[in-house]
Design a protein around this motif. Structure first.
Motif, short mmCIF file in Angstrom:
data_model
loop_
_atom_site.label_atom_id
_atom_site.label_comp_id
_atom_site.label_asym_id
_atom_site.label_seq_id
_atom_site.Cartn_x
_atom_site.Cartn_y
_atom_site.Cartn_z
N ILE A 169 -28.89 -32.09 -42.63
CA ILE A 169 -28.67 -30.29 -41.24
C ILE A 169 -29.06 -30.77 -40.68
N VAL A 170 -28.55 -30.04 -39.82
CA VAL A 170 -28.98 -30.02 -38.25
C VAL A 170 -29.52 -28.21 -37.90
N PRO A 171 -30.34 -28.32 -37.05
CA PRO A 171 -30.81 -26.97 -36.86
C PRO A 171 -29.66 -26.39 -35.62
N ALA A 172 -29.70 -25.03 -36.19
CA ALA A 172 -28.89 -24.11 -35.18
C ALA A 172 -29.45 -23.67 -34.67
N VAL A 173 -28.82 -23.44 -33.32
CA VAL A 173 -29.73 -22.35 -32.20
C VAL A 173 -29.40 -21.48 -32.57
N PHE A 174 -28.89 -20.47 -32.72
CA PHE A 174 -28.38 -19.86 -32.48
C PHE A 174 -27.75 -19.46 -33.97
N SER A 175 -27.56 -18.16 -34.77
CA SER A 175 -26.61 -18.15 -35.89
C SER A 175 -25.35 -16.91 -35.47
N MET A 176 -24.82 -16.56 -36.21
CA MET A 176 -23.41 -16.04 -35.89
C MET A 176 -24.06 -14.91 -35.42
N ASP A 177 -24.94 -13.48 -35.82
CA ASP A 177 -25.71 -12.83 -35.14
C ASP A 177 -26.28 -12.94 -33.73
N GLY A 178 -26.31 -13.92 -33.08
CA GLY A 178 -27.25 -14.43 -32.21
C GLY A 178 -28.64 -14.13 -32.55
N ILE A 179 -29.12 -14.48 -33.45
CA ILE A 179 -30.48 -14.96 -33.78
C ILE A 179 -31.02 -16.29 -34.34
N LYS A 180 -31.90 -16.55 -34.09
CA LYS A 180 -32.59 -18.13 -33.66
C LYS A 180 -32.79 -17.93 -35.16
N ALA A 181 -32.46 -19.63 -35.37
CA ALA A 181 -32.39 -20.35 -36.98
C ALA A 181 -33.52 -20.84 -36.69
N PHE A 182 -34.58 -21.05 -37.60
CA PHE A 182 -35.96 -21.20 -37.88
C PHE A 182 -35.88 -22.80 -38.85
N PHE A 183 -35.31 -23.30 -38.25
CA PHE A 183 -35.53 -24.56 -39.17
C PHE A 183 -36.09 -25.17 -40.03
N TRP A 184 -37.30 -25.34 -38.69
CA TRP A 184 -38.85 -26.00 -39.37
C TRP A 184 -39.04 -25.51 -40.18
N ASN A 185 -39.34 -23.69 -40.00
CA ASN A 185 -39.99 -23.42 -41.00
C ASN A 185 -39.31 -23.30 -42.29
#
Length: 476
Positions: free
Chosen positions: A70-86
């Motif tokens: 898995i890789v951290p996505a900067v933005f999801s489909m709705d433009g909200i940042k994905a909290f990968f590390w959380n």
């Protein structure tokens, strides 16, 4: 010879002369030489932080994402940042936090292995003459094979009676891994501190982080127990085997049978751990015991890194089946090919290690004949050919060692790639061991050849002419 400190003369054994020159000025110089490895202090700090982080990342990929990286996505489909590390921290807090039960499992094994190392019967062999100890040879109680088979019987009884089901290992894998990581740091710190207090520090660079990583002392001991050899032989490989066995037993509880790939991994890891235990008397003459200091590099990797990263093929097979309901299997032809490749590579690995270390033991005067299972043909060369160096050491040019310089590494890598191939190509993680091990062995070979060139000079050039290939004949 100039600079000669101690000397012992004896008749040849099996056509192999014993060491004449024990410790020379050159030995002392090389033994005390400080060379920054792994990028120096900055590099080792990165590795000490990176190893545990990578272990948790790979665990999350296996536990929650079917082995996909898995890789951290900067933005999801709705433009909200994905909290990968959380998400990763939440997963660790839920399924990989330290628990008392996990501590009982892991530290219970550690305790039992120490007790067995003290109490089980076995021969005592001497290691190589140690330059920092004026040529003294330390004694090693080699009772690993007795301890190993006692453990197999004990664990079978515990599992069958229900006192401790071996499937509890994989059910608590994340928690146990965290305990192992914590124990790795604790033991590294303890050995470093005690070495400093006792004044047994050796080959210190003066940089705390680098010395913590590489180690402060060469031969930490508690009575007859050599901590470095115990950590290298008695901890990582048996735990790795039990993880794979736990995965196979989990499959058996679910399906009523064990598939070919799951059985393959149990066999592969059994062969590896059994080889280490049955040939333990050869270990005292190895590079790790003779030269490497006992620091984070060896301690952490043996306590946590090896058992909890080299097991990814077994865990991937189990997780894939749990997620999809489909067990990974292959054609009979492919399965038979991999079993054949594994056994052939194991034969070269076992006999190659045996040839080299028994040759060293004959030089050291510590060679003994054992009947531990299995004693494979071609594991001991009688009247071998070799190059005698001006330094006094002998360079083996017979057996597998007359074909390539590192036959045991080649065989080790073939076994490693087979562990990945048995899982198919659905994930990189079963191939992590092979990729990591390839880097480790390449680095180790480079260090070894540089050291040998300094130590043997023109004799090393003669050896390289006699055995020109390192891993594969006519290729490399």
């Amino acid at each position: 010879m100039a600079g000669q400190k101690t000397e012992a003369k004896s008749a040849p054994a099996n056509g192999v002369p014993l060491f004449k020159s024990k410790v020379t000025d050159l030995d002392l110089k090389l033994d005390n030489e400080i060379v920054y490895e792994f990028g120096g202090p900055i590099g080792v700090v990165g590795m000490m932080l990176g190893f545990p982080s990578l272990m948790y990342y790979f665990w999350v990929c296996l536990e929650y994402h079917q082995g996909k990286l898995i890789v951290p996505a900067v933005f999801s489909m709705d433009g909200i940042k994905a909290f990968f590390w959380n998400d990763i921290w939440a997963a660790i807090a839920k399924d990989a936090c330290p628990t008392w039960y996990a501590a009982k499992i892991y530290l219970g094994y550690i305790f039992i292995s120490v007790i067995l190392a003290y109490t089980m019967p076995g021969p005592v062999v001497e290691g190589l003459p140690i330059p920092s100890l004026q040529g003294k040879r330390l004694k090693y109680l080699c009772n690993g094979i007795a301890a190993w088979y006692f453990l197999l019987v004990l664990s079978a009884v515990l599992h069958v009676t229900g006192i401790f089901r071996l499937t509890e290992i994989i059910d608590n894998f994340g928690h146990i891994m965290t305990i192992a990581i914590m124990w790795g740091f604790f033991l590294t710190t303890s050995v470093y501190v005690m070495s400093t207090i006792l004044g047994t520090n050796h080959r210190m660079s003066g940089n705390f982080f680098y010395d913590y990583f590489m180690g402060a002392c060469l031969n930490p001991r508690v009575g007859i127990l050599d901590l470095k050899m115990w950590a290298e032989i008695r901890v990582p490989w048996p735990i790795l085997f039990y993880i794979s066995l736990s995965c196979a037993l989990k499959q058996y509880e679910t399906r009523g049978y064990v598939t070919g790939p799951a059985a393959f991994m149990v066999l592969a890891h059994f062969l590896y751990v059994n080889a280490c235990q049955k040939g333990e008397e050869c270990i005292p003459t190895s590079w790790d015991i003779f030269y490497e200091k006992d620091g984070f590099m060896l301690i952490f990797w043996n306590m946590a890194g090896v058992p909890f990263t080299y097991c990814y093929a077994s865990i991937y097979l189990m997780k894939f089946e749990q997620t999809t309901g489909i067990a990974i299997t292959h054609s009979w032809a492919f399965t038979v090919f991999l079993f054949t490749a594994l056994l052939a590579a194991y034969y070269i690995f076992d006999t190659g290690n045996s040839q080299k270390n028994r040759f060293r033991m004959e030089q050291n005067g510590s060679f003994i004949v054992r009947n531990t299972f299995p004693q494979l043909p071609y594991g001991h060369i009688k009247n071998p050919s070799y190059i005698k160096t001006a330094h006094g050491n002998l360079l083996l040019t017979d057996g597998w060692w007359g074909v390539v310089r590192k036959p045991h590494y080649t065989a080790d890598l073939v076994m490693a790639i087979s562990w990945g191939l048995i899982t198919g190509f659905g994930s990189f993680l079963p191939y992590f061991y092979f990729c990591f091990f390839l880097c480790v062995l390449t680095h180790r070979v480079t260090r070894d050849m540089e050291r040998c060139a300094k130590k043997y000079g023109k004799d090393w050039d003669r050896y390289c002419e006699r055995v020109p290939y390192i891993f594969v004949p006519y290729v490399f």
